[in-house]
Write an enzyme that holds these catalytic residues in place. Structure first.
Site, PDB file in Angstrom:
ATOM      1  N   TRP A 195      46.559  38.262  49.857  1.00 29.44           N
ATOM      2  CA  TRP A 195      46.489  37.295  48.767  1.00 29.44           C
ATOM      3  C   TRP A 195      47.497  37.692  47.697  1.00 29.44           C
ATOM      4  O   TRP A 195      48.299  36.877  47.230  1.00 29.44           O
ATOM      5  CB  TRP A 195      45.067  37.239  48.191  1.00 29.44           C
ATOM      6  CG  TRP A 195      44.967  36.407  46.942  1.00 29.44           C
ATOM      7  CD1 TRP A 195      44.724  35.065  46.855  1.00 29.44           C
ATOM      8  CD2 TRP A 195      45.165  36.850  45.586  1.00 29.44           C
ATOM      9  NE1 TRP A 195      44.752  34.641  45.537  1.00 29.44           N
ATOM     10  CE2 TRP A 195      45.019  35.721  44.746  1.00 29.44           C
ATOM     11  CE3 TRP A 195      45.459  38.087  45.012  1.00 29.44           C
ATOM     12  CZ2 TRP A 195      45.145  35.799  43.357  1.00 29.44           C
ATOM     13  CZ3 TRP A 195      45.590  38.165  43.624  1.00 29.44           C
ATOM     14  CH2 TRP A 195      45.438  37.027  42.813  1.00 29.44           C
ATOM     15  N   ARG A 229      42.122  43.316  38.056  1.00 30.78           N
ATOM     16  CA  ARG A 229      41.388  44.441  38.630  1.00 30.78           C
ATOM     17  C   ARG A 229      40.193  44.851  37.772  1.00 30.78           C
ATOM     18  O   ARG A 229      39.346  45.616  38.214  1.00 30.78           O
ATOM     19  CB  ARG A 229      42.328  45.648  38.781  1.00 30.78           C
ATOM     20  CG  ARG A 229      43.400  45.443  39.831  1.00 30.78           C
ATOM     21  CD  ARG A 229      44.304  46.671  39.925  1.00 30.78           C
ATOM     22  NE  ARG A 229      45.458  46.442  40.778  1.00 30.78           N
ATOM     23  CZ  ARG A 229      45.473  46.587  42.101  1.00 30.78           C
ATOM     24  NH1 ARG A 229      44.384  46.976  42.720  1.00 30.78           N
ATOM     25  NH2 ARG A 229      46.561  46.345  42.791  1.00 30.78           N
ATOM     26  N   TYR A 257      41.553  47.852  30.012  1.00 25.24           N
ATOM     27  CA  TYR A 257      42.298  47.006  30.944  1.00 25.24           C
ATOM     28  C   TYR A 257      42.982  45.906  30.147  1.00 25.24           C
ATOM     29  O   TYR A 257      42.754  45.740  28.953  1.00 25.24           O
ATOM     30  CB  TYR A 257      41.351  46.425  32.001  1.00 25.24           C
ATOM     31  CG  TYR A 257      42.095  45.757  33.153  1.00 25.24           C
ATOM     32  CD1 TYR A 257      41.953  44.402  33.430  1.00 25.24           C
ATOM     33  CD2 TYR A 257      42.975  46.495  33.946  1.00 25.24           C
ATOM     34  CE1 TYR A 257      42.665  43.805  34.462  1.00 25.24           C
ATOM     35  CE2 TYR A 257      43.691  45.903  34.974  1.00 25.24           C
ATOM     36  CZ  TYR A 257      43.536  44.559  35.223  1.00 25.24           C
ATOM     37  OH  TYR A 257      44.239  43.973  36.243  1.00 25.24           O
TER      38      TYR A 257
END
Lengths: 203, 201
Positions: free
Chosen positions: A101, A13, A7
């Site tokens: 959001w 995430r 990532y």
């Protein structure tokens, strides 16, 4: 069994996945890639997206799928199939809400950003948090959402709530006592405290 | 085990759940509610949304959660935890595709809709369909994950059916493995029987 999480070098995430490893006390390679390396790596990812989890020679994609898989592997799914399903239900619902959001947070047009943020604070945030607050108040077991033991759903949702506090304002949970208490309880979980001694949970 | 599914009197988000029950040959109460009754029902649901599934005296919400739970209960989730995870991954991916579809399909401004539709057809649609086609070509059998039908196969085949309804029946033609997969799922005897007698929309 070797685990490697791929990532970006942000919370985003990837952070719920890192926190699930932390809660389980399981080691993993935290492969944080630089933005400039992304175009090269992208085409090698199954869906041209990250996070991706490599488990020995296999690859698993999709954030919530990865969290759920690790949740099962590390016994963070409650005691029954119905508990496991409740983990899914709560994460699904929270994720639906979290889209609102993301809609304001990532909006580049200043006027739209203000409009979306207002709507988020006035409508979507109270809609979601009041329901979770009520659920937590009415439950018959201690501390967590699904049962008296920590589940991957608790870790996932608390990590996202932390991201909201760091971006929207620390006071964002303040009107929801049970939710605030829940989030603090998850972050005070001993193995998570261990992880937080040496790692910062970034946004 | 008494199952009761509550949804509107249409296919929509509940159809994949009905197809999973059909595939497993499991009885359930198909509680289709009228629009005028929705406000009263809404207040009684956990999140103000349907479908919901009542399992004995307990309630489960969220479409994919319900599909996955039934997949486990009715032995339609692959042979091990890895195949179960692949079910999840592929359903999440098809959901990502459908989030893009929603952006164009529900656009109210006609000019924006035309552009959004063109964008959908040029990037996410071929990206996801070719990846799924490739995945299917590597499986030994007609499905997406393993030898046996899973809840994910049913979910995805139902979504491909929806794509054919809005994009045209030939939308799968460039992806022969995927087209054959969708047809194989709909040819499963229990599913074929259910589809032949289900209400039109």
């Amino acid at each position: 069994m070797s685990y490697k999480l791929i990532y970006f070098d942000i919370g985003g995430r990837g952070e719920p996945i890192r926190m699930i490893f932390a809660a389980a006390g399981v080691e993993f390679i935290d492969d944080r890639i630089k933005d400039e390396d992304w175009p090269k790596i992208k085409s090698a990812m199954p869906w041209e997206q990250i996070p991706v989890l490599e488990i020995d020679n296999d690859t698993l994609a999709q954030t919530v799928t990865i969290c759920r898989y690790l949740g099962r592997k590390f016994n963070l799914v409650g005691h029954t199939e119905f508990h496991a399903a409740k983990c899914d239900e709560y994460v699904d619902h929270f994720n639906d809400f979290f889209e609102y959001w993301a809609r304001y947070f990532y909006e580049e047009d200043e006027a739209l950003k203000v409009k979306y943020k207002e709507e988020f604070l006035a409508v979507h945030l109270p809609n979601c948090l009041s329901k979770f607050n009520s659920l937590l108040e009415k439950k018959k077991h201690k501390d967590f959402l699904v049962c008296q033991e920590l589940t991957w759903a608790d870790v996932f949702i608390a990590t996202k709530m932390d991201r909201m506090q760091k971006t929207t304002g620390q006071e964002v949970l303040d009107s929801y006592d049970a939710v605030k208490k829940f989030k603090d309880t998850v972050f005070n979980f001993p193995k998570i405290q261990e992880y937080l001694k040496h790692h910062t949970v970034n946004i | 085990m008494a199952y009761k599914l509550t949804y509107f009197n249409m296919r929509g988000r509940a159809e994949c759940i009905r197809m999973i029950f059909a595939a497993a040959g499991t009885k359930y109460e198909d509680n289709r509610i009228a629009s005028e009754d929705w406000p009263a029902v809404k207040a009684s649901t956990p999140w103000g949304q349907i479908p919901i599934l009542e399992v004995g005296d307990k309630t489960l919400a969220q479409t994919i959660t319900i599909c996955r739970y039934l997949g486990h209960q009715l032995k339609l989730s692959g042979k091990d935890s890895w195949e179960a995870a692949k079910c999840d991954e592929y359903v999440d991916a098809v959901n990502d595709l459908f989030n893009e579809w929603v952006k164009y399909f529900f656009e109210k401004d006609p000019d924006k809709k035309i552009k959004a539709h063109a964008d959908f057809k040029s990037v996410p649609l071929p990206k996801y369909l070719s990846k799924f086609n490739d995945i299917q070509s590597k499986v030994d059998g007609p499905y997406l994950i393993g030898k046996d039908l899973t809840w994910a196969d049913i979910f995805i085949a139902d979504k491909l059916n929806r794509l054919q309804e809005t994009e045209g029946p030939d939308v799968l033609d460039p992806y022969p493995n995927l087209k054959a997969f969708k047809e194989a799922v709909h040819a499963v005897p229990n599913i074929k029987a259910y589809v032949s007698q289900r209400p039109p929309k």
